[in-house]
Design a protein around this motif. Structure first.
Motif, short mmCIF file in Angstrom:
data_model
loop_
_atom_site.label_atom_id
_atom_site.label_comp_id
_atom_site.label_asym_id
_atom_site.label_seq_id
_atom_site.Cartn_x
_atom_site.Cartn_y
_atom_site.Cartn_z
N LEU A 177 0.82 -1.21 0.00
CA LEU A 177 0.00 0.00 0.00
C LEU A 177 0.86 1.26 0.00
N ALA A 178 1.96 1.22 0.70
CA ALA A 178 2.85 2.38 0.80
C ALA A 178 3.50 2.71 -0.55
N GLN A 179 3.56 1.75 -1.45
CA GLN A 179 4.14 2.00 -2.77
C GLN A 179 3.29 2.97 -3.59
N ASN A 180 1.99 3.05 -3.23
CA ASN A 180 1.11 3.99 -3.90
C ASN A 180 1.41 5.39 -3.36
N LYS A 181 1.78 6.30 -4.22
CA LYS A 181 2.16 7.65 -3.78
C LYS A 181 0.97 8.61 -3.76
N LYS A 182 -0.18 8.15 -4.23
CA LYS A 182 -1.34 9.04 -4.32
C LYS A 182 -2.41 8.62 -3.31
N TRP A 183 -2.57 9.44 -2.29
CA TRP A 183 -3.60 9.20 -1.27
C TRP A 183 -4.50 10.41 -1.22
N PRO A 184 -5.77 10.29 -0.95
CA PRO A 184 -6.48 9.08 -0.56
C PRO A 184 -6.62 8.09 -1.72
N LEU A 185 -6.91 6.85 -1.37
CA LEU A 185 -6.98 5.75 -2.32
C LEU A 185 -8.34 5.07 -2.18
N LEU A 186 -8.96 4.75 -3.30
CA LEU A 186 -10.20 3.97 -3.27
C LEU A 186 -9.79 2.51 -3.04
N TYR A 187 -10.24 1.93 -1.93
CA TYR A 187 -9.81 0.59 -1.54
C TYR A 187 -11.02 -0.31 -1.37
N MET A 188 -10.89 -1.58 -1.79
CA MET A 188 -11.97 -2.54 -1.62
C MET A 188 -11.61 -3.55 -0.53
N PHE A 189 -12.38 -3.52 0.53
CA PHE A 189 -12.27 -4.51 1.60
C PHE A 189 -13.20 -5.67 1.23
N LYS A 190 -12.75 -6.90 1.49
CA LYS A 190 -13.61 -8.06 1.23
C LYS A 190 -13.38 -9.09 2.33
#
Length: 90
Positions: A13-26
């Motif tokens: 997750l930290a590799q993504n430099k653009k936050w906020p991030l749309l995330y899917m919990f399942k």
């Protein structure tokens, strides 16, 4: 999830430099003892939640898509829900 799995998720997750991030919990949740509602109560309130039952109604797949501010916020939600007995995180 084990500590090692959480660390790996956090690293990815930290590799993504653009936050906020749309995330899917399942999560796969036993359909008993109010566990589905407990899971939903711990999901982000601003998320979109959907459900899918198994044919025998023994389990419910709970999916939530939400904008998350940081890897730590995602880990916190996942950790809290995974502590419920019988819940599987995907």
């Amino acid at each position: 999830m084990s500590l090692k799995e959480y660390e790996k998720l956090k690293e990815l997750l930290a590799q993504n430099k653009k936050w906020p991030l749309l995330y899917m919990f399942k999560f796969i949740v036993p359909n008993a003892d109010g566990k589905v509602q407990r899971v939903v109560d711990l999901l982000p309130k601003h998320g979109k939640v959907s459900y899918k039952h198994t044919k025998n109604l023994k389990y419910v797949s709970v999916t939530c898509t939400a904008s998350m501010k940081s890897p730590e916020a995602i880990i916190e939600v996942t950790n809290n829900i995974s502590s419920i007995n019988g819940v599987m995180s995907l």
